[in-house]
Design an enzyme around this catalytic site. Structure first.
Site, mmCIF file in Angstrom:
data_model
loop_
_atom_site.group_PDB
_atom_site.id
_atom_site.type_symbol
_atom_site.label_atom_id
_atom_site.label_comp_id
_atom_site.label_asym_id
_atom_site.label_seq_id
_atom_site.Cartn_x
_atom_site.Cartn_y
_atom_site.Cartn_z
ATOM 1 N N ASP A 1 2.334 -6.832 2.345
ATOM 2 C CA ASP A 1 0.994 -6.252 2.939
ATOM 3 C C ASP A 1 1.427 -4.849 3.746
ATOM 4 O O ASP A 1 0.674 -4.603 4.568
ATOM 5 C CB ASP A 1 -0.085 -6.851 3.728
ATOM 6 C CG ASP A 1 -1.423 -6.448 3.775
ATOM 7 O OD1 ASP A 1 -1.458 -5.348 3.227
ATOM 8 O OD2 ASP A 1 -2.323 -6.947 4.420
ATOM 9 N N HIS B 1 0.906 -1.186 -0.087
ATOM 10 C CA HIS B 1 -0.040 0.151 0.107
ATOM 11 C C HIS B 1 0.854 1.310 -0.058
ATOM 12 O O HIS B 1 1.634 1.650 0.852
ATOM 13 C CB HIS B 1 -0.901 -0.159 1.145
ATOM 14 C CG HIS B 1 -1.872 -1.059 1.399
ATOM 15 N ND1 HIS B 1 -3.068 -1.220 0.709
ATOM 16 C CD2 HIS B 1 -1.660 -2.434 1.642
ATOM 17 C CE1 HIS B 1 -3.733 -2.314 0.942
ATOM 18 N NE2 HIS B 1 -2.888 -3.077 1.418
ATOM 19 N N LEU B 2 1.042 1.881 -1.085
ATOM 20 C CA LEU B 2 1.851 2.990 -1.326
ATOM 21 C C LEU B 2 1.003 4.283 -0.997
ATOM 22 O O LEU B 2 1.708 5.380 -0.645
ATOM 23 C CB LEU B 2 2.395 2.990 -2.689
ATOM 24 C CG LEU B 2 3.570 2.149 -3.065
ATOM 25 C CD1 LEU B 2 4.031 2.309 -4.629
ATOM 26 C CD2 LEU B 2 4.555 2.321 -2.109
ATOM 27 N N ARG B 3 -0.227 4.366 -0.559
ATOM 28 C CA ARG B 3 -1.325 5.315 -0.129
ATOM 29 C C ARG B 3 -1.161 6.519 -0.895
ATOM 30 O O ARG B 3 -1.599 7.781 -0.689
ATOM 31 C CB ARG B 3 -0.808 5.759 1.243
ATOM 32 C CG ARG B 3 -0.576 4.624 2.242
ATOM 33 C CD ARG B 3 -1.804 3.823 2.677
ATOM 34 N NE ARG B 3 -1.809 3.100 3.673
ATOM 35 C CZ ARG B 3 -2.527 2.303 4.039
ATOM 36 N NH1 ARG B 3 -3.468 1.711 3.145
ATOM 37 N NH2 ARG B 3 -2.649 1.546 5.266
ATOM 38 N N ASN C 1 -5.235 -6.764 9.510
ATOM 39 C CA ASN C 1 -6.533 -7.757 9.006
ATOM 40 C C ASN C 1 -5.885 -8.570 7.674
ATOM 41 O O ASN C 1 -5.630 -8.049 6.737
ATOM 42 C CB ASN C 1 -7.529 -6.780 8.591
ATOM 43 C CG ASN C 1 -8.939 -7.547 8.117
ATOM 44 O OD1 ASN C 1 -9.051 -8.741 8.602
ATOM 45 N ND2 ASN C 1 -9.547 -6.956 7.036
ATOM 46 N N ASN D 1 -6.711 0.743 -3.188
ATOM 47 C CA ASN D 1 -7.459 1.591 -2.298
ATOM 48 C C ASN D 1 -7.014 2.851 -1.724
ATOM 49 O O ASN D 1 -6.676 2.827 -0.732
ATOM 50 C CB ASN D 1 -7.730 0.569 -0.956
ATOM 51 C CG ASN D 1 -6.396 0.180 -0.313
ATOM 52 O OD1 ASN D 1 -5.252 0.152 -0.704
ATOM 53 N ND2 ASN D 1 -6.689 -0.166 1.080
ATOM 54 N N ASP E 1 -8.707 -5.088 -2.728
ATOM 55 C CA ASP E 1 -7.988 -5.403 -1.285
ATOM 56 C C ASP E 1 -8.254 -4.250 -0.580
ATOM 57 O O ASP E 1 -8.375 -3.238 -0.787
ATOM 58 C CB ASP E 1 -6.642 -5.230 -1.660
ATOM 59 C CG ASP E 1 -5.714 -5.751 -0.360
ATOM 60 O OD1 ASP E 1 -6.086 -6.971 -0.033
ATOM 61 O OD2 ASP E 1 -5.034 -4.896 0.297
ATOM 62 N N HIS F 1 0.786 3.805 8.352
ATOM 63 C CA HIS F 1 -0.146 4.586 9.026
ATOM 64 C C HIS F 1 0.530 5.544 9.922
ATOM 65 O O HIS F 1 1.434 5.525 10.631
ATOM 66 C CB HIS F 1 -1.382 3.710 9.935
ATOM 67 C CG HIS F 1 -2.125 2.889 9.185
ATOM 68 N ND1 HIS F 1 -3.189 3.401 8.267
ATOM 69 C CD2 HIS F 1 -2.328 1.535 9.212
ATOM 70 C CE1 HIS F 1 -3.784 2.279 7.904
ATOM 71 N NE2 HIS F 1 -3.334 1.020 8.485
#
Length: 425
Positions: A305, A62-64, A278, A94, A152, A309
């Site tokens: 994964d 997740h590179l956001r 999760n 996402n 995802d 955050h």
């Protein structure tokens, strides 16, 4: 530019190579692999005592970016990837906006090219807005550069929509990456359902929430003869279902993450939000099943994964903390722990980080074959170090492995013949 890597133990599981060889890189390609290579005007890297392997590939990151750059962006995420030995990552959709269209895919590729630390392969959304209601334009996204599609972070709960997605994706030979989870069984659970959850007074997520969803998705993949990749497997039951499906010839691959073969639900004791993810950390029996699945090839991919955050999203009570941990800079040493403990051979461990992920999503890397792109990772398997979360390359610090004493580290990462990371840098 030429680079000559000498005296290293070259390990290329895709071709069964495990020899003391030199590797010559020229014009961004692997030019030669062999003994006593002679060349002029090459930068020389002495890899004595080190492993020289195909560039590591992480197909679940997740590179956001776009939308959540305060947690991570493509520049910082790929910098962390290079520091962890990864020459390529596949980024989840996402984001905000969701990567469910050609324009967002092109944005990601453009920004990744500017950053240059590691290759970025976009993964598009299965459904528009990740809402699980109508299919996104899978063909347009593949044409723009997406290597797979997934919702995802959310399962595709409606079985008929998942079936249609598999059929549609099959026409483009596009893998579907399944976030297999039955939300009706998850409810408001925040950790694995069992004794520890009861002891801590936290609502649990039963193993069957994952296993039942994996069973459905695997059966749909068999029914449609489509490619399915099962993400972040955490339970014994899921491993057993995938093992049986592969034995039947289903077009199914699967991954797990280092935290699922390293930690159990006991890590949540003390209400450590850095142990909240999760799917959740499971039991010691599940952990053993994950290791068995890696050893026998049921799980052919280790993926992080990586889920950055902000501290404000983790430094709250357990029920309110967001799911996920960072993992790009710890995946390699945690995987090498499996080798040291005898749970996995060195060749199989490297395969799970190179040829396995390349095969799962049909990526061009994963090998040191002559003529292929010069994506190479040099690993010192003996170096000992202590993880300082504050010293990492990611913008975020949410790891449960802070202050862990680790062994093994990437000391040089080469992407398309360019050195993008040195340990001394």
């Amino acid at each position: 530019m030429k680079i000559l890597i000498t005296n290293g133990r070259v390990l290329d599981p895709a071709h069964g190579i495990d020899e003391k060889f030199d590797v010559l890189i020229e014009d961004n390609r692997i030019a030669q692999v062999g003994t006593d290579i002679q060349t002029a005007d090459a930068e020389k890297i002495d890899a004595a005592g080190c492993l020289v392997v195909p560039g590591l590939i992480d197909i679940h990151v997740h590179l956001r970016d776009p939308g959540f750059e305060y947690k991570e962006d493509i520049e910082s995420g790929t910098r962390a990837a290079a520091a962890g030995g990864f020459t390529a990552v596949a980024c989840m959709p996402n984001t905000s906006p969701v990567n469910d269209n050609k324009a967002t895919t092109q944005y990601i590729l453009h920004k990744a090219a500017q950053a240059g630390h590691a290759k970025v392969y976009p993964v598009g959304a299965i459904t528009k807005g990740l809402k699980g209601e109508s299919l996104a334009e899978l063909g347009d996204m593949k044409q723009a550069g997406c290597v797979a599609v997934t919702d995802d972070g959310h399962p595709v709960s409606h079985g008929e929509i998942m079936r249609r997605a598999l059929e549609y994706a099959r026409s483009f030979d596009l893998p579907i990456v399944s976030h297999s989870e039955d939300l009706s069984l998850v409810g408001d659970g925040v950790m694995n359902d069992g004794f520890v959850a009861t002891e801590l007074g936290l609502r649990g997520i039963p193993w069957v929430a994952e296993v039942s969803a994996v069973a459905r998705d695997v059966m749909l993949a068999e029914y449609t003869n489509a490619r399915l990749h099962v993400a972040h497997v955490s339970t014994r039951g899921a491993v057993e279902i995938i093992r049986a499906a592969k034995a039947r010839g289903a077009r199914v691959t699967a991954e797990t993450a280092p935290h699922y073969f390293t930690l159990t639900e006991d890590a949540v004791r003390g209400y450590d939000t850095h142990a909240k993810m999760n799917p959740p950390l499971r039991t010691s029996d599940d952990l053993e099943a994950i290791r068995e699945g890696l050893a026998d090839g049921t799980l052919s991919v280790i993926a992080t994964d990586h889920a950055p955050h902000h501290p404000d999203e983790k430094n709250v009570e357990f029920n309110l903390a967001l799911n996920g941990i960072i993992g790009l800079e710890t995946a390699l040493p945690l995987t090498l722990r499996l080798v040291e403990e005898g749970a996995l051979s060195l060749s199989d461990a490297i395969a799970c980080l190179t040829s396995g992920p390349a095969a799962a999503l049909s990526l061009p890397g994963g090998t040191l074959e002559v003529g292929r792109p010069a994506d190479v990772t040099i690993i010192d398997p003996e170096i000992k170090w202590t993880l300082d979360p504050q010293a990492g390359q990611s913008r975020s610090r949410n790891t449960p492995f802070g202050d862990w004493k680790l062994k093994g580290r990437a000391i040089c990462t080469i992407v398309d013949g360019r050195i993008t990371y040195r340990l001394s840098d």
